[in-house]
Write a protein that holds these residues in place. Structure first.
Motif, short mmCIF file in Angstrom:
data_model
loop_
_atom_site.label_atom_id
_atom_site.label_comp_id
_atom_site.label_asym_id
_atom_site.label_seq_id
_atom_site.Cartn_x
_atom_site.Cartn_y
_atom_site.Cartn_z
N PHE A 98 0.79 -1.23 0.00
CA PHE A 98 0.00 0.00 0.00
C PHE A 98 0.83 1.29 0.00
CE2 PHE A 98 -2.53 -3.34 2.09
CZ PHE A 98 -3.58 -3.40 1.19
N GLY A 99 2.10 1.19 0.35
CA GLY A 99 2.93 2.38 0.34
C GLY A 99 2.34 3.50 1.18
N ASP A 100 2.31 4.70 0.62
CA ASP A 100 1.79 5.85 1.37
C ASP A 100 0.29 6.06 1.18
OD1 ASP A 100 1.73 6.73 -1.23
OD2 ASP A 100 3.09 8.42 -0.95
N ARG A 101 -0.37 5.06 0.58
CA ARG A 101 -1.84 5.17 0.45
C ARG A 101 -2.53 4.93 1.79
NH1 ARG A 101 -4.41 1.49 -3.47
NH2 ARG A 101 -2.77 0.00 -2.94
N VAL A 102 -1.84 4.28 2.71
CA VAL A 102 -2.36 4.12 4.07
C VAL A 102 -1.32 4.64 5.05
CG1 VAL A 102 -3.69 2.07 3.41
CG2 VAL A 102 -1.43 1.78 4.45
N GLN A 103 -1.78 4.99 6.23
CA GLN A 103 -0.87 5.27 7.34
C GLN A 103 -0.55 3.93 8.00
OE1 GLN A 103 -2.34 9.70 8.62
NE2 GLN A 103 -3.29 8.01 9.71
N HIS A 104 0.70 3.75 8.40
CA HIS A 104 1.05 2.48 9.03
C HIS A 104 1.90 2.70 10.26
CE1 HIS A 104 2.51 -1.42 10.01
NE2 HIS A 104 3.74 -1.05 9.78
N CYS A 105 1.58 1.97 11.32
CA CYS A 105 2.40 1.95 12.53
C CYS A 105 2.13 0.64 13.24
CB CYS A 105 2.09 3.13 13.44
SG CYS A 105 0.37 3.17 14.03
N TYR A 106 2.89 0.36 14.29
CA TYR A 106 2.63 -0.81 15.12
C TYR A 106 1.48 -0.53 16.08
CZ TYR A 106 7.06 -2.91 13.62
OH TYR A 106 8.07 -3.46 12.88
N LEU A 107 0.69 -1.56 16.36
CA LEU A 107 -0.30 -1.44 17.43
C LEU A 107 0.45 -1.46 18.75
CD1 LEU A 107 -3.47 -1.38 17.75
CD2 LEU A 107 -3.27 -3.77 18.43
N PRO A 108 0.17 -0.54 19.66
CA PRO A 108 0.95 -0.49 20.91
C PRO A 108 0.65 -1.68 21.81
CG PRO A 108 -0.90 1.03 21.02
CD PRO A 108 -0.86 0.51 19.60
N ILE A 109 1.55 -1.89 22.75
CA ILE A 109 1.33 -2.87 23.81
C ILE A 109 0.03 -2.52 24.53
CG2 ILE A 109 2.27 -3.80 25.96
CD1 ILE A 109 5.07 -3.04 24.83
N ASP A 110 -0.76 -3.53 24.89
CA ASP A 110 -2.10 -3.29 25.44
C ASP A 110 -2.04 -2.90 26.92
OD1 ASP A 110 -4.84 -3.06 25.07
OD2 ASP A 110 -5.23 -5.10 25.73
N VAL A 111 -1.39 -1.78 27.17
CA VAL A 111 -1.25 -1.22 28.50
C VAL A 111 -1.85 0.19 28.48
CG1 VAL A 111 0.38 -0.52 30.30
CG2 VAL A 111 0.80 -2.59 28.97
N LEU A 112 -2.55 0.56 29.52
CA LEU A 112 -3.33 1.79 29.55
C LEU A 112 -2.58 3.03 29.05
CD1 LEU A 112 -5.96 3.21 30.19
CD2 LEU A 112 -5.20 3.45 32.56
N PRO A 113 -1.39 3.36 29.53
CA PRO A 113 -0.76 4.58 29.01
C PRO A 113 -0.47 4.50 27.51
CG PRO A 113 0.30 3.85 31.03
CD PRO A 113 -0.59 2.74 30.60
N CYS A 114 -0.05 3.32 27.05
CA CYS A 114 0.33 3.17 25.64
C CYS A 114 -0.89 3.26 24.73
CB CYS A 114 1.04 1.83 25.43
SG CYS A 114 2.48 1.58 26.49
N SER A 115 -1.93 2.51 25.07
CA SER A 115 -3.13 2.53 24.23
C SER A 115 -3.84 3.89 24.31
CB SER A 115 -4.09 1.41 24.64
OG SER A 115 -4.35 1.43 26.03
N TYR A 116 -3.75 4.56 25.46
CA TYR A 116 -4.36 5.89 25.58
C TYR A 116 -3.67 6.88 24.64
CZ TYR A 116 -5.60 10.46 27.42
OH TYR A 116 -6.02 11.76 27.53
N LEU A 117 -2.34 6.86 24.63
CA LEU A 117 -1.60 7.75 23.73
C LEU A 117 -1.95 7.47 22.27
CD1 LEU A 117 1.94 7.69 25.42
CD2 LEU A 117 0.38 9.64 25.29
#
Length: 436
Positions: A98-117
């Protein structure tokens, strides 16, 4: 509520351990230590907000979602579509497709501060998970923030039900936070209901993994791979491809290959390990058994070598087109097998071991249409010698019988075509949720 609070506290306490685990894994695959900030929920500042977030854990999920993501892009051209993964190989596949047609990042660790950010930065209207990806904390935060939730291609095996039942007080509320759960089959839907899913939330939509096709890019990659095979015109070679291998699969394949070469010494084995951190180990294993080897990463021609090791990413689908017979790894152990529909797309006969628990319904459909060959259950539990003997006999008989190969491959291809459409149905539910 108590279970979720306990889960949040436990994972918060384990956060340093989880980060250390990622760093340890990065010793074999350095990509795991890259973009570590994303694992903590710190998303690149240039990402657009207010769109749709879709999570695909790794390579197989990204490939299965390709048609669906293309439809999302066409339906919502002005909305940012963010595709998250958890593995570096999945990340590479997203960027390749998909290249730059989508935004891509890792899903964060399922911990409250990380998922909140993560959620505070992206502010999605809708978050879509796939198959068995149940992240209780981020799911709860989505509901609290009035972010719509959709689970597509829902898959829940009997083993998963047994495991999740041990933490049912945590999993059942997470399941019922989804607006809809679209399941691959009736059996999967019943398993979600058994775990406590409210019946009105769940329905059968079919399997997204049928919605695959051969596009121009795939054809070009196949032609590129074919150029590396410099066989002599007067000496064509039979090609056996063993895909997505795990520890133990290569030893089995190499043992069977020795027996196959007694029938046809000119046969080429293409090996494609599932995880890149094992590429070197598999190469050493092949050489230790006195096979001659060509590595795709070296970009050297394959002429008379015994084995071609595909130690690169994103080329397995195209490699299927070069094979005469395909064997899917992970089906000879407790892994549960890998997707046989991908080689079926190329009309290739597929041989699998007795454990295809990850693809029970797909396996049954292929078997009903005589579109796959499965080894006996007895062979899985016996010694390597007997299992490799059955595998060798099966593959050799197919290599010698072109008409049978064609028939099995055509039957499998028909199953793929007849079961397509889950992507469109999933998109219908996305549109209904987005319109609310």
């Amino acid at each position: 509520m108590f279970s979720l609070l306990f889960y949040r506290l436990l994972f918060l306490l384990l956060l340093p351990v989880l980060i250390i685990a990622l760093l340890i894994r990065s010793r074999r695959n350095p990509d795991y230590r890259k973009r570590l900030a994303e694992r903590l929920g710190i998303i690149p500042s240039h990402f657009k907000t207010g769109g749709i977030v879709l999570h695909a854990a790794s390579v197989g999920e990204v490939i299965a979602l390709t048609s669906f993501i293309e439809q999302l892009l066409a339906t919502y051209p002005s909305l940012p579509i963010t595709v998250t993964t958890f593995t570096p190989t999945g990340s590479a596949q997203v960027q390749k497709l998909f290249g730059d047609r989508v935004q891509h990042c890792y899903l964060p660790i399922d911990v409250l501060p990380c998922s909140y950010l993560f959620l505070a930065r992206l502010k999605p209207q809708l978050m879509i998970f796939m198959e068995t990806e149940l992240w209780p904390n981020i799911i709860a935060q989505c509901q609290h923030s009035q972010i719509k939730l959709l689970l597509i291609n829902g898959r829940l095996s009997n083993n998963s039900v047994a495991n999740y039942s041990k933490i049912k007080a945590l999993i059942t509320p997470a399941i019922n936070r989804f607006d809809h759960i679209l399941c691959q089959s009736q059996e999967n839907m019943e398993n979600f209901i058994q775990l406590g899913c409210q019946e009105q939330r769940a329905l059968v939509s079919g399997n997204l993994k049928f919605d695959i096709s051969i596009n121009n890019e795939l054809e070009a990659k196949q032609a590129e791979l074919a150029k590396s095979c410099t066989f002599k015109p007067n000496k064509p070679r039979s090609v056996w491809l063993v895909a997505s291998t795990h520890p133990g699969d290569e030893a089995l394949a190499l043992s069977a290959f020795k027996q196959i070469k007694q029938q046809d010494k000119n046969t080429l084995l293409i090996l494609v390990p599932r995880h890149p951190e094992r590429f070197n180990d598999v190469a050493h294993l092949c050489l230790a058994q006195n096979f001659t080897l060509s590595k795709r990463s070296d970009n050297t021609p394959v002429s008379q070598q015994d084995i071609w090791l595909i130690d690169t990413l994103g080329e397995l689908m195209a490699a299927f087109g070069l094979a005469d017979v395909v064997t899917m790894g992970g089906s000879f152990s407790d892994v549960g097998g890998h997707n046989p529909l991908e080689p079926a797309l190329f009309k290739k006969p597929v041989v699998v071991g007795s454990n295809m628990s990850n693809f029970n319904e797909v396996l049954m459909q292929l078997k009903d249409h005589q579109g796959i060959v499965q080894l006996s259950e007895q062979a899985l539990s016996e010694h390597l010698t007997s299992t490799s003997a059955e595998l060798a006999e099966c593959v050799s008989s197919l290599l010698l019988d072109e008409k049978r190969r064609q028939k099995i491959g055509e039957n499998a291809h028909l199953v793929v075509l007849e079961n397509q459409g889950a992507s469109q149905l999933s998109l219908d539910y996305v549109q209904a949720l987005m319109a609310r």
